[in-house]
Design a protein around this motif. Structure first.
Motif, short mmCIF file in Angstrom:
data_model
loop_
_atom_site.label_atom_id
_atom_site.label_comp_id
_atom_site.label_asym_id
_atom_site.label_seq_id
_atom_site.Cartn_x
_atom_site.Cartn_y
_atom_site.Cartn_z
N LEU A 168 41.59 37.57 48.50
CA LEU A 168 40.18 37.25 48.29
C LEU A 168 39.60 38.11 47.17
O LEU A 168 38.84 37.62 46.33
CB LEU A 168 39.38 37.43 49.58
CG LEU A 168 37.90 37.05 49.51
CD1 LEU A 168 37.73 35.56 49.15
CD2 LEU A 168 37.21 37.37 50.82
N LEU A 169 39.97 39.38 47.13
CA LEU A 169 39.52 40.25 46.04
C LEU A 169 40.08 39.78 44.70
O LEU A 169 39.39 39.83 43.67
CB LEU A 169 39.92 41.70 46.31
CG LEU A 169 39.25 42.36 47.51
CD1 LEU A 169 39.82 43.75 47.73
CD2 LEU A 169 37.74 42.39 47.37
N GLU A 170 41.32 39.29 44.70
CA GLU A 170 41.91 38.73 43.48
C GLU A 170 41.15 37.50 43.03
O GLU A 170 40.94 37.29 41.83
CB GLU A 170 43.38 38.37 43.72
CG GLU A 170 44.32 39.53 43.63
CD GLU A 170 44.40 40.10 42.22
OE1 GLU A 170 44.57 39.34 41.24
OE2 GLU A 170 44.29 41.32 42.10
N ILE A 171 40.73 36.67 43.97
CA ILE A 171 39.95 35.48 43.64
C ILE A 171 38.64 35.91 42.97
O ILE A 171 38.24 35.33 41.95
CB ILE A 171 39.70 34.62 44.89
CG1 ILE A 171 41.01 33.99 45.35
CG2 ILE A 171 38.62 33.57 44.64
CD1 ILE A 171 40.96 33.34 46.73
N LEU A 172 37.98 36.90 43.52
CA LEU A 172 36.73 37.41 42.93
C LEU A 172 36.98 37.92 41.51
O LEU A 172 36.26 37.57 40.57
CB LEU A 172 36.15 38.52 43.80
CG LEU A 172 34.90 39.23 43.27
CD1 LEU A 172 33.73 38.27 43.15
CD2 LEU A 172 34.55 40.40 44.18
N ALA A 173 38.02 38.73 41.31
CA ALA A 173 38.34 39.26 39.99
C ALA A 173 38.68 38.13 39.01
O ALA A 173 38.24 38.14 37.86
CB ALA A 173 39.49 40.26 40.09
N HIS A 174 39.45 37.17 39.46
CA HIS A 174 39.85 36.03 38.64
C HIS A 174 38.63 35.25 38.19
O HIS A 174 38.48 34.90 37.01
CB HIS A 174 40.81 35.18 39.48
CG HIS A 174 41.57 34.15 38.72
ND1 HIS A 174 42.49 33.35 39.34
CD2 HIS A 174 41.57 33.77 37.42
CE1 HIS A 174 43.02 32.52 38.46
NE2 HIS A 174 42.48 32.76 37.28
N LEU A 175 37.73 34.99 39.13
CA LEU A 175 36.49 34.27 38.85
C LEU A 175 35.63 35.02 37.83
O LEU A 175 35.15 34.43 36.87
CB LEU A 175 35.72 34.06 40.16
CG LEU A 175 34.36 33.39 40.06
CD1 LEU A 175 34.51 31.94 39.61
CD2 LEU A 175 33.67 33.46 41.42
#
Length: 154
Positions: A122-129
């Motif tokens: 989920l943190l990766e998704i935030l960073a990716h976004l």
């Protein structure tokens, strides 16, 4: 473990993206900062698919499964991009809101070999976004003189 604060940050980014989409015209989708870089439309389409794609990766999808997923996705207009972005965010929010602490701490490995807990995904998704949102903002502002005039952080 509570994901609400991370989901709140994702939701804020989604709403800023919607505001960026709303200042664009359909012909802006074809613009690209240089011949070898993604167009505005390609960046937006990537952003619209990001939540579903990263969810699948976090569940252990293979490269072949991801290639098939990407091949079946198309957001050809600003309206379809906006709808996809909002719908895929709501699906992600719903999925993560239902996960138990044990499920959030469960580790999965991507097809390229990185291992994270579901919470780390989920943190990766935030960073990716945030990465691609910043990329889009820079393209609009510095390449095309379409500064959205919106804050990127609360």
């Amino acid at each position: 473990m509570n994901c609400l604060s991370v989901l709140h940050q994702i939701e804020f980014a989604v709403h800023t993206l919607v505001r960026m989409i709303e200042i664009l015209e359909e012909n802006d989708l074809e613009k690209r900062p240089s011949p070898d870089k993604r167009s505005i439309g390609e960046v937006l389409e990537h952003l619209a698919t990001l939540f579903e794609a990263d969810w699948r990766i976090s569940k252990g999808a293979s490269k072949e499964e991801m290639d098939e997923f990407y091949a079946g996705i198309s957001y050809p207009s600003l309206e379809s991009i906006k709808e996809g972005l909002l719908s895929n965010y709501e699906t992600l929010r719903s999925r993560y809101s239902k996960l138990s602490n044990e499920e959030l701490l469960a580790k999965t490995t991507s097809y390229w070999g990185v291992t994270y807990t579901r919470y780390e995904w989920l943190l990766e998704i935030l960073a990716h976004l945030y990465h691609h949102r910043g990329q889009l903002h820079a393209m609009l502002t510095y390449c095309y003189g379409k500064d959205p005039g919106i804050p990127l952080f609360e």
